[in-house]
Enzyme design. Structure first.
Site, PDB file in Angstrom:
ATOM      1  CE  LYS A 213      -4.481   0.911   0.334  1.00  0.00           C
ATOM      2  NZ  LYS A 213      -5.616   0.151  -0.192  1.00  0.00           N
TER       3      LYS A 213
ATOM      4  N   GLY B 293     -23.221   3.801  -2.684  1.00  0.00           N
ATOM      5  CA  GLY B 293     -22.275   4.453  -3.600  1.00  0.00           C
ATOM      6  C   GLY B 293     -21.971   3.501  -4.733  1.00  0.00           C
TER       7      GLY B 293
HETATM    8  P1  NAD Z   1     -18.353   5.065  -2.400  1.00  0.00           P
HETATM    9  O1  NAD Z   1     -17.712   6.239  -1.740  1.00  0.00           O
HETATM   10  O2  NAD Z   1     -18.729   5.145  -3.824  1.00  0.00           O
HETATM   11  O3  NAD Z   1     -19.690   4.670  -1.593  1.00  0.00           O
HETATM   12  C1  NAD Z   1     -19.824   4.734  -0.208  1.00  0.00           C
HETATM   13  C2  NAD Z   1     -21.199   5.320   0.079  1.00  0.00           C
HETATM   14  O4  NAD Z   1     -21.416   5.275   1.481  1.00  0.00           O
HETATM   15  C3  NAD Z   1     -21.333   6.782  -0.348  1.00  0.00           C
HETATM   16  O5  NAD Z   1     -22.490   6.935  -1.161  1.00  0.00           O
HETATM   17  C4  NAD Z   1     -21.465   7.541   0.971  1.00  0.00           C
HETATM   18  O6  NAD Z   1     -22.318   8.663   0.880  1.00  0.00           O
HETATM   19  C5  NAD Z   1     -22.067   6.476   1.870  1.00  0.00           C
HETATM   20  N1  NAD Z   1     -21.873   6.680   3.292  1.00  0.00           N
HETATM   21  C6  NAD Z   1     -20.790   7.181   3.943  1.00  0.00           C
HETATM   22  N2  NAD Z   1     -21.011   7.197   5.267  1.00  0.00           N
HETATM   23  C7  NAD Z   1     -22.247   6.688   5.470  1.00  0.00           C
HETATM   24  C8  NAD Z   1     -23.038   6.438   6.614  1.00  0.00           C
HETATM   25  N3  NAD Z   1     -22.598   6.718   7.843  1.00  0.00           N
HETATM   26  N4  NAD Z   1     -24.284   5.917   6.454  1.00  0.00           N
HETATM   27  C9  NAD Z   1     -24.723   5.632   5.214  1.00  0.00           C
HETATM   28  N5  NAD Z   1     -24.025   5.844   4.094  1.00  0.00           N
HETATM   29  C10 NAD Z   1     -22.801   6.365   4.214  1.00  0.00           C
HETATM   30  O7  NAD Z   1     -17.380   3.835  -2.116  1.00  0.00           O
HETATM   31  P2  NAD Z   1     -17.421   2.392  -2.797  1.00  0.00           P
HETATM   32  O8  NAD Z   1     -16.372   2.324  -3.825  1.00  0.00           O
HETATM   33  O9  NAD Z   1     -18.826   2.027  -3.115  1.00  0.00           O
HETATM   34  O10 NAD Z   1     -16.904   1.510  -1.571  1.00  0.00           O
HETATM   35  C11 NAD Z   1     -17.756   1.206  -0.486  1.00  0.00           C
HETATM   36  C12 NAD Z   1     -16.993   0.367   0.523  1.00  0.00           C
HETATM   37  O11 NAD Z   1     -16.530  -0.829  -0.119  1.00  0.00           O
HETATM   38  C13 NAD Z   1     -15.739   1.010   1.112  1.00  0.00           C
HETATM   39  O12 NAD Z   1     -15.577   0.555   2.444  1.00  0.00           O
HETATM   40  C14 NAD Z   1     -14.619   0.476   0.237  1.00  0.00           C
HETATM   41  O13 NAD Z   1     -13.376   0.500   0.909  1.00  0.00           O
HETATM   42  C15 NAD Z   1     -15.107  -0.929   0.011  1.00  0.00           C
HETATM   43  N6  NAD Z   1     -14.590  -1.580  -1.192  1.00  0.00           N
HETATM   44  C16 NAD Z   1     -14.821  -1.048  -2.416  1.00  0.00           C
HETATM   45  C17 NAD Z   1     -14.363  -1.691  -3.553  1.00  0.00           C
HETATM   46  C18 NAD Z   1     -14.637  -1.147  -4.925  1.00  0.00           C
HETATM   47  O14 NAD Z   1     -14.446  -1.889  -5.911  1.00  0.00           O
HETATM   48  N7  NAD Z   1     -15.093   0.086  -5.068  1.00  0.00           N
HETATM   49  C19 NAD Z   1     -13.636  -2.886  -3.428  1.00  0.00           C
HETATM   50  C20 NAD Z   1     -13.433  -3.444  -2.165  1.00  0.00           C
HETATM   51  C21 NAD Z   1     -13.918  -2.759  -1.049  1.00  0.00           C
END
Ligand code: NAD
Length: 358
Positions: free
Chosen positions: A80, A181
């Protein structure tokens, strides 16, 4: 506190610190393990209050990538990068060019990609100085947005958990999704198409309304998601959704979602097990995204085009691994997070011994 005394130091193979006066770059690249192959993991840009905080994040996140990559059965180790700075005000092309030179200096032991605060456009600047960059757009090997693949893995993992814990398919099952999201929105669409009933929340009202309109989901306020009468709770927002405060409120039998670090404290995993809840370890069920990125690294290395069939093969394999975690948890009467951690360490050690035997 020195590096080797840090509670987050876990025999990391290398920890590099880079500073570039001209661009203001201050970054740490942590390589936890290369036993299974070059370390891979995203680059995060964050205004860490101190360099000790940045180091702690780099140590923790690189170790987590070793575990995630091993459980996804990838020929990749864990690494990382963290850049100390505010991504809203302190980004510049020159800064990411300097970051590219830093990645190049690690000599191929670390592949970078995007993470919080870093976009594909930023990485294009880094790529001018190193080839060890994935997660780009617009070339034959490019893997594009990993979120749909992450969501597909989470969707299949939820189906698996529902089949095992409730002995039924997804039709009529109620799933509460926290955060719609990138991952949560794709997941909601897949679950809705499979006939699941959805209850969703998000702090962003615009995306919330959009996903509800697309899927017919019921909306609740962010804090109410913990009280919903549902079969599955799918955390897809930030880390720490399952804590000593939220757990007593949760009704669902199954916890399975896309967010990283869902357990506020690993000890909660034991409580979930004691209560008879089925928890799909986050870094197993959400491995689809890194599998997609690995598909790009593989294609770049071989000078070939991105191969979706290879990604599908790894995703299917990931579900077999998840099933193995659940089987071992029952057979050994141990929490799933503990079993997954042990399996990951076994896989990392096997990589190491294979290299030692050469
Ligand atoms: P993103 O930022 O697009 O979506 C996260 C969503 O959560 C946002 O819409 C935000 O407004 C909402 N949010 C934040 N705090 C909140 C709360 N307290 N209550 C309700 N909603 C809340 O991120 P993402 O890419 O969709 O990733 C989501 C999670 O999955 C993260 O933890 C990320 O580390 C993990 N993740 C993502 C991927 C990927 O491919 N994008 C892969 C592995 C893990």
């Amino acid at each position: 506190m020195t590096l080797f005394d840090s509670p987050d130091f876990d025999g990391h193979e290398a920890v590099h610190a880079f500073a570039d006066e001209a661009t203001g770059l201050r970054c740490i690249i942590a390589v936890h393990s290369t036993s299974r192959g070059p370390a891979a993991g995203g680059c995060r840009m964050w205004p860490f209050p101190t360099s000790a905080d940045a180091l702690q994040d780099a140590l923790r996140l690189s170790r987590a990538m070793s575990y995630k990559n091993a459980m996804a059965d990838l020929d990749l180790g864990g690494g990382k990068a963290v850049i100390i700075g505010d991504s809203r005000t302190q980004k510049s092309p020159a800064l990411f060019e300097a970051f590219g030179r830093a990645v190049e200096a690690v000599g191929g032991a670390y592949w970078t990609a995007e993470d919080v605060g870093v976009s594909p456009a930023d990485l294009m600047h880094a790529r001018r100085h190193t080839r060890f960059v994935a997660g780009l757009e617009g070339h034959a090997a490019a893997s594009g947005d990993p979120s749909p693949v992450t969501a597909e893995g989470v969707f299949r993992g939820i189906s698996l958990c529902v089949r095992r814990a409730l002995d039924r398919d997804l039709s009529g099952v109620t799933v509460a999704i926290q955060g719609v999201g990138h991952v949560g929105a794709y997941l909601a669409q897949k679950l809705s198409a499979a006939g699941a009933r959805l209850v969703i929340t998000d702090v962003n009202r615009e995306v919330l309304a959009q996903v509800a309109a697309q899927t017919g989901a019921m909306i609740v306020a962010p804090d109410e998601i913990f009280d919903v009468e549902a079969d599955v709770f799918a955390p897809c927002a930030l880390g720490g959704a399952i804590s000593a405060e939220t757990l007593p409120r949760l009704r669902p039998r199954i916890i399975a979602g896309g967010a990283n670090n869902q357990l506020a404290d690993p000890i909660i995993g034991q409580t979930l097990f004691d209560l008879g809840l089925l928890y799909a370890p986050d870094y197993v069920i959400n491995g689809g995204g890194i599998i997609n990125v690995a598909g790009e690294i593989r294609a770049l290395d071989a000078g070939q085009a991105f191969d979706p069939a290879w990604v599908e093969g790894k995703l299917s394999r990931l579900m077999i691994t998840l099933e193995e975690v659940l089987d071992r948890s029952i057979a050994e009467r141990r929490p799933t997070h503990e079993v997954a951690g042990e399996m990951a360490r076994e896989r990392i050690a096997r990589g190491r011994s294979a290299l030692a035997a050469q």
